[in-house]
Scaffold this motif. Sequence first.
Motif, short mmCIF file in Angstrom:
data_model
loop_
_atom_site.label_atom_id
_atom_site.label_comp_id
_atom_site.label_asym_id
_atom_site.label_seq_id
_atom_site.Cartn_x
_atom_site.Cartn_y
_atom_site.Cartn_z
N LYS A 92 0.83 -1.21 0.00
CA LYS A 92 0.00 0.00 0.00
C LYS A 92 0.87 1.26 0.00
CE LYS A 92 -3.99 -2.04 2.39
NZ LYS A 92 -4.83 -1.98 3.60
N ALA A 96 0.89 4.06 -2.79
CA ALA A 96 0.63 5.46 -2.44
C ALA A 96 1.78 6.36 -2.87
CB ALA A 96 0.40 5.58 -0.93
N GLN A 183 -4.24 14.93 -0.44
CA GLN A 183 -4.93 13.70 -0.07
C GLN A 183 -3.98 12.50 -0.11
OE1 GLN A 183 -8.22 13.48 -2.78
NE2 GLN A 183 -9.51 14.88 -1.59
N GLU A 187 -2.84 10.16 2.95
CA GLU A 187 -2.99 8.70 2.91
C GLU A 187 -1.65 8.01 3.14
OE1 GLU A 187 -4.07 5.19 -0.33
OE2 GLU A 187 -4.58 7.27 -0.79
N GLU A 190 -0.75 8.15 6.78
CA GLU A 190 -1.51 7.18 7.57
C GLU A 190 -0.97 5.77 7.40
OE1 GLU A 190 -5.55 7.56 6.42
OE2 GLU A 190 -5.85 9.54 7.34
#
Length: 391
Positions: A92, A96, A183, A187, A190
């Motif tokens: 992920k 990202a 954004q 992300e 996070e």
Amino acid sequence: MRKKLLPVLAIFVVIMFLGQPYDSRAETEVQKIEKEIRKIQQQMNKAAQEKKQAEQNVRQLSAQKAATKEDIVRLMNEIAKAGEELVATQAKIDAAEERLMRTTKELEAAEEQRESRDELLQKRIRMIYMNGAVSYLDVLLSSTSFDDFLTRFNAMKLIMQQDKSVLEQSKQYEAFVAEKKAQVEAELGEVRNLYAEMATRKANLELKERQKEVLIAQLNEKIEETEEISEEAEKALMEFGQKYSELLEKKKKIRNYYTGGKLGLPLKREYRLSSPFGYRIHPVTGKRKLHTGIDMAVPEGTPVYAAESGVVIVAQTWSGYGNTIVINHGNGLWTLYGHLKPGGILVEKGQTVKRGEKIGLVGKTGTATGYHLHFEVRKNGNPVDPAPYLK
């Protein structure tokens, strides 16, 4: 007549006086032996209690070891799962970061496009400023015909619309790309935080697993030490039993009942030989050790009989053997009957029994996994294979 009686009386008195010290000495010797027997019995009881406690400790430590092994398996599963989650989370993060890179390039392109359009507008403004009186109206009025006027008017109108559209689109697109980048950055932040938390969790699990491994090693060491205590206590019990037998022999209560030949079977019904004499993997501890007798599997409460005449030297709970009877048959030969049921000892220590006499009832006290009679033959205190002695 009176003169003749005097010498006889004198002799009788002398005999009485001589006899008293002899009886006294004999009584004192017996008392000393009995005192020694009581002392030996106390030592045997103490050794039996120590062995029982040691075996109980081994069972507790083994249970703790088994539970710790289960904890290790659970932790290893959790570590594997955490590793898989880390791999997925890293994927992920990579995705990202790739999106962020694309968005950054889009934003850079948008900024370049806006700067290019801004530069075009600025050039147009500079031209108007430098020409001074020349204005949009001058351009229109200087047309040579009506068609030329319409053409110039439409051109000026289109230029104004384009200028307005360029300004609005540039601002909107730049704001859109900036929002998109923010954004993606949020992300990514996070996901990175999640990865850090998962990495910390995995590290903590690995630390716990290492601590459990250390605990296993410590438990193994304690179990070995406790088993040594149990074996030493069992050896002491046998030594005390030998001394007890010798003391009973001094009291003339034991004679050589066994003079050779076969012993009688301790059971008078069919049985299943569940474990022979020899080295085996212990069914409870899981360790390889000498099985010092034979296991004869029969139902609970099956009567047990003396394999030969002799004197009972043990009739008590005896640690891993549970309720146990040991009979001394003389000539250094003993027989042992273990795992008798609660209340299944039907003789007493010091009692003389005959061959074939009922002495106990089968059970599974002590360290046992099922109902059976553990039968041993010991020669001079050492366990030997019972098979050659039985019919």
